[in-house]
Design an enzyme around this catalytic site. Structure first.
Site, PDB file in Angstrom:
ATOM      1  N   LYS A 492       0.848  -1.194   0.000  1.00  0.00           N
ATOM      2  CA  LYS A 492       0.000   0.000   0.000  1.00  0.00           C
ATOM      3  C   LYS A 492       0.885   1.246   0.000  1.00  0.00           C
ATOM      4  O   LYS A 492       2.073   1.159   0.290  1.00  0.00           O
ATOM      5  CB  LYS A 492      -0.891  -0.024   1.243  1.00  0.00           C
ATOM      6  N   TYR A 717      14.596  31.730   4.281  1.00  0.00           N
ATOM      7  CA  TYR A 717      13.368  32.414   4.684  1.00  0.00           C
ATOM      8  C   TYR A 717      13.368  32.766   6.170  1.00  0.00           C
ATOM      9  O   TYR A 717      13.910  32.032   6.991  1.00  0.00           O
ATOM     10  CB  TYR A 717      12.155  31.502   4.436  1.00  0.00           C
TER      11      TYR A 717
HETATM   12  C1  LIG Z   1      -0.067  -1.629   6.949  1.00  0.00           C
HETATM   13  C2  LIG Z   1      -0.641  -2.822   7.514  1.00  0.00           C
HETATM   14  C3  LIG Z   1       0.178  -3.908   7.893  1.00  0.00           C
HETATM   15  C4  LIG Z   1       1.667  -3.871   7.861  1.00  0.00           C
HETATM   16  O1  LIG Z   1       2.170  -3.244   9.004  1.00  0.00           O
HETATM   17  P1  LIG Z   1       3.733  -3.070   9.261  1.00  0.00           P
HETATM   18  O2  LIG Z   1       3.827  -2.488  10.608  1.00  0.00           O
HETATM   19  O3  LIG Z   1       4.218  -2.152   8.226  1.00  0.00           O
HETATM   20  O4  LIG Z   1       4.321  -4.421   9.154  1.00  0.00           O
HETATM   21  C5  LIG Z   1      -0.455  -5.064   8.307  1.00  0.00           C
HETATM   22  N1  LIG Z   1      -1.800  -5.142   8.366  1.00  0.00           N
HETATM   23  C6  LIG Z   1      -2.597  -4.119   8.035  1.00  0.00           C
HETATM   24  C7  LIG Z   1      -4.070  -4.289   8.132  1.00  0.00           C
HETATM   25  C8  LIG Z   1      -2.049  -2.922   7.614  1.00  0.00           C
HETATM   26  O5  LIG Z   1      -2.850  -1.907   7.292  1.00  0.00           O
END
Ligand SMILES: *Cc1c(COP(=O)(O)O)cnc(C)c1O
Length: 822
Positions: A492, A717
């Site tokens: 993601k 700035y």
């Molecule tokens: C993002 C996510 C993960 C992964 O988590 P990490 O801490 O990056 O390993 C696992 N499960 C769900 C539902 C997530 O949204």
């Protein structure tokens, strides 16, 4: 291979007592995966069992590809339909069998074998030595860093009878391994580079590490080392025969004196040989590590009997830039694989493998130069022709004189140019369209000019992603779960900033089980780029239902309402859909809670169109010991809810609960699958296995301008920046619009320039910021490292009160991603 073997000979070598079932077959190639196959009917596949997968599972697939001969574990049960059709050679341990075949091959090679070990510099010394020796000899060398228990045997199979010298790297991680490598490599000349003082897992003490590494050279004729490395020198001088040892030093007193003299332009190395002959080498670098590495190379070449002037001419052709295989975006939707450093067959094969692993594009184009300095070019070009056929190259662009022998001899279209200039003359930005182009050639051809011409101009900032490090991290987590536990990888948010498509594609190569994205359009993008793995969508919107269906994406269903909407959609469209149920055990974000299970029961009965593929929950504090009780409560509750659901749907879907931190902390609750996120990207949020993971990305930019500033003046700035005394600042090409957080302003952040920390001065601007480089020797155009090896992401994040996740995902899409294999 050095010599082809019959299956009967192989049977003897590995000690399989069984009777042959078929006529002996002549074997030219030994492989451990299907990608590197040239002549299936003359290939033996060695089925290795690794953390990643079990080679035995691929036997039917390889049979389909034409392989008939397999080295397998003695407990292997052949499938009925393959009986009588394939030749099996049985051993207790297939890795040992592979090593035995390699040792046998090695013994057939009569020319010198050089082996390199030590803590640092092995690969670069091997590459440089290979280039220098190539001035006089046909050299075989291990590809990239094939130095392990499996890599070394594979390197041996890369040696051909015409080679005049072989260079093999050896790397070990624990006691006992070197003995095996020694038995295979049996080096004539050994190079002991140096030994790190850092504690390495797998060794009890420094003494043990030295003793273990030195085992490689027990029977070597010569062992080369640097006298100034006290521990190595003391050890070797005590344990080895004096006639075996060849030392070099800055100072008189060793066999070779190699003294550094730096002047403004170049560095000179003054050599005094044991017979007091002198020679001065000129080298194109001045940093300590390169100067040490090149002196190992010089000493080794001298030991082989090369003349100093030939060594110098080899050095003149060295390329100091790194020798990575990189993937770059070119004009007209092309993808360019930059391998402009490589000029041997083993390297070409690796590059072609890398090419084969990329997403399908239009044509596969290979731009290739002459092979320099090889013993028997006919054989080499024959093999190139086989490779071109095997890897399905559509167009070969050959540059040079000897490569023209391939005209009419290869399975693809060809164009030949007498030199690189002639090719550059005709090359235009639109010469290619959506093609995948591998550019590989000898250094003298200057193929980097071709890549420069085809590559899209890039804004000074790049995010470099090391795909080998990604593999390493993936395999690390794979070893932390049971072999049957599936791995879903979270890609993601643009794969945590790393670039979803390339990373998903790489994970597909690694045979991950599942991918997960946040939104439907992220999943659609992956499908459009040819990703075929199952994809779970965490937060699909109602408007996107038909995209889910069209692209075979599997939505998460997190509420009764959503269940109904999706169910109705499927009913109206007379279709079914695989779904995943999010169970809320304490996060209180999305998901069914326990009170809603009765309602869920009715819904599952009402909408058989929705097939429940998995059940999952998410831990709220997996990375913190203080939340251990709560995490365990969540996991137990999850387990109970799964039982209830299985009770009313009549089967148990895949269950998964652990994220990266959870995999480490709660291995007893891995259920059927785990969800790997940040750990893959190199951050171990528990802080328990930091050293075991490799950072996968480095964010880099360049210096746009340098100014001298007096103590009284202000910078940037709001007049926030000020130097404490007169000094120098550099303006660098990264700002908050690139994702460089504005909270790094005024010294909260620092960057690395030539290995030195340069703090941010004043406020971070939109596209730029200023850093204090007083006391750092830098010029405009120099590289600046924002983070990567040397600047830890965790530390940076904690400096501004955030978490590595935020820094990673904030990197703007205008920052070019470049992928490479190191
Ligand atoms: C993002 C996510 C993960 C992964 O988590 P990490 O801490 O990056 O390993 C696992 N499960 C769900 C539902 C997530 O949204």
């Amino acid at each position: 291979m050095i010599q082809s073997l019959t299956t009967e000979e192989i049977r003897k070598i590995v000690g399989d007592q069984q009777e042959a079932k078929a006529e002996p077959v002549l074997i030219h190639h030994v492989i451990i995966d299907s990608r590197s196959m040239l002549q299936p009917e003359h290939t033996i596949f060695v089925a290795l069992k690794g953390a990643k997968f079990d080679g035995h599972d691929f036997i039917p697939e390889l049979f389909e590809l034409g392989v008939k001969c397999f080295l397998v574990k003695d407990t292997y049960k052949i499938q009925k339909k393959l009986e009588g059709k394939i030749e099996l050679i049985f051993v207790k341990d297939t890795r040992v069998g592979l090593q035995q075949i390699a040792a046998y091959q090695r013994a057939l090679f009569e020319s010198p074998v050089i082996s390199i070990t030590g803590s640092n510099g092995k690969t670069i010394i091997k590459e440089w030595l290979g280039q220098v020796l190539a001035q006089k000899y046909a050299v075989a060398k291990s590809p990239k860093s094939y130095n392990s228990q499996v890599g070394v045997p594979l390197s041996i199979f890369g040696i051909s009878p015409y080679h005049q010298v072989a260079i093999l790297e050896a790397g070990i991680s624990k006691v006992g391994e070197m003995e095996t490598l020694q038995n295979i490599i049996k080096p004539d000349i050994g190079v002991f580079t140096n030994i790190g003082t850092a504690h390495e897992e797998g060794f009890a003490s420094m003494g043990e590490k030295l003793r273990e590494k030195a085992k490689l050279f027990e029977h070597a004729k010569y062992v080369i080392y640097r006298k100034e490395h006290d521990q190595i020198a003391e050890f070797l001088e005590a344990e080895f025969d004096a006639s075996q040892l060849i030392a070099w030093s800055d100072q008189p007193g060793a066999d070779y004196t190699l003294t550094i003299k730096k002047d403004l332009e170049k560095t000179k190395i003054l050599l005094i040989k044991p017979d007091f002959q002198m020679f001065t080498f000129t080298v194109p670098f001045s940093d300590v590590a390169s100067l040490e590495n090149i002196r190992h190379v010089i000493t080794t070449a001298l030991t082989l009997g090369m003349l100093p002037k030939d060594i110098q001419s080899g050095i003149d052709h060295l390329k100091t830039v790194d020798m990575r295989l990189t993937l770059k975006s070119g004009y007209n939707e092309t993808l360019i694989i930059d391998d402009t450093y490589n000029n041997d067959l083993a390297g070409l094969r690796l590059a072609l493998d890398f090419m084969a692993a990329q997403r399908p594009k239009n044509r596969k184009v290979l731009i290739l130069s002459d092979f320099m300095q090889v013993g028997q070019p006919e054989e080499v070009y024959q093999e190139v022709a086989q490779l071109i056929k095997h890897y399905g190259i559509d167009l070969l662009i050959g540059v040079g004189e000897t490569i023209q022998v391939l005209e009419g001899e290869v399975s693809c279209s060809t164009i030949f140019y007498k030199d690189t200039e002639a090719l550059l003359e005709e090359l235009r930005e639109d010469s290619f369209d959506s093609d995948l182009i591998l550019v590989t050639g000898a250094r003298v051809y200057g193929f980097e000019r071709i890549v420069n011409k085809l590559q899209q101009r890039i804004h000074g900032t790049t995010l470099e992603i090391n795909l080998n490090a990604l593999t390493h991290n993936y395999n690390f987590y794979k070893t932390k779960v049971l072999p049957q536990t599936k791995i879903m990888v979270m890609v993601k948010a643009f794969a945590y900033g790393g670039g979803a498509t390339e990373i998903a594609n790489h994970l597909q190569q690694l045979r991950a089980d599942y991918l997960a994205v946040a939104y439907t359009d992220e999943g659609v993008a992956l499908r459009e780029e040819g990703i075929a793995l199952p994809i779970m969508v965490l937060n699909p919107a109602q408007e996107s239902f038909h995209h889910l269906q069209k692209h075979n994406l599997e939505p998460v269903v997190y509420s009764p309402n959503f269940y109904k909407q999706l169910g109705k959609y499927c009913r109206t469209h007379q279709t079914t859909m695989k779904i995943h149920l999010d169970l809320d055990t304490g996060m209180h974000r999305l998901g069914f809670d326990q009170q809603q299970l009765a309602e869920l029961k009715d819904l599952t009965a009402q909408f058989p169109e929705l097939e429940i593929a998995s059940l999952y929950t998410h831990l709220v504090g997996a990375d913190e010991a203080v939340h251990e009780d709560f995490s365990l409560h969540q996991l137990e509750l999850f387990s109970k809810m799964c039982q209830q659901i299985a009770g009313f749907i009549g089967f148990m879907p895949i269950r998964h609960a652990l994220n990266s931190a959870g995999i480490i902390r709660y291995p007893a609750y891995q259920f059927d699958m785990v969800r790997l996120g940040i750990g893959l990207y190199g951050v171990e949020v528990n802080g328990i296995y930091d050293a075991a993971l490799r950072p996968i990305s480095s964010l880099k930019t360049t210096i746009s301008q340098i100014k001298t500033v007096d103590a009284g003046e202000t910078i940037g700035y709001s007049r926030k920046g000020r130097l404490s005394s007169n000094g120098k600042i550099a303006t660098i090409a990264i700002g908050y619009a690139d994702g460089y957080d504005r909270r790094f302003s005024n010294g909260k952040g620092a960057v690395l320039i030539h290995g030195k920390k340069a703090p941010i001065i004043g406020n971070v601007c939109m596209d730029m910021c200023m850093v204090d480089i007083s006391g750092i020797d830098a010029k405009e155009g120099d590289e600046v490292i924002i983070y990567g090896p040397g600047i830890s992401l965790k530390e940076l994040a904690s400096n501004i009160g955030t978490i590595p996740y935020e820094l990673l995902t904030n990197i703007s899409s205008r920052v070019k991603r470049v992928y490479y294999l190191d």
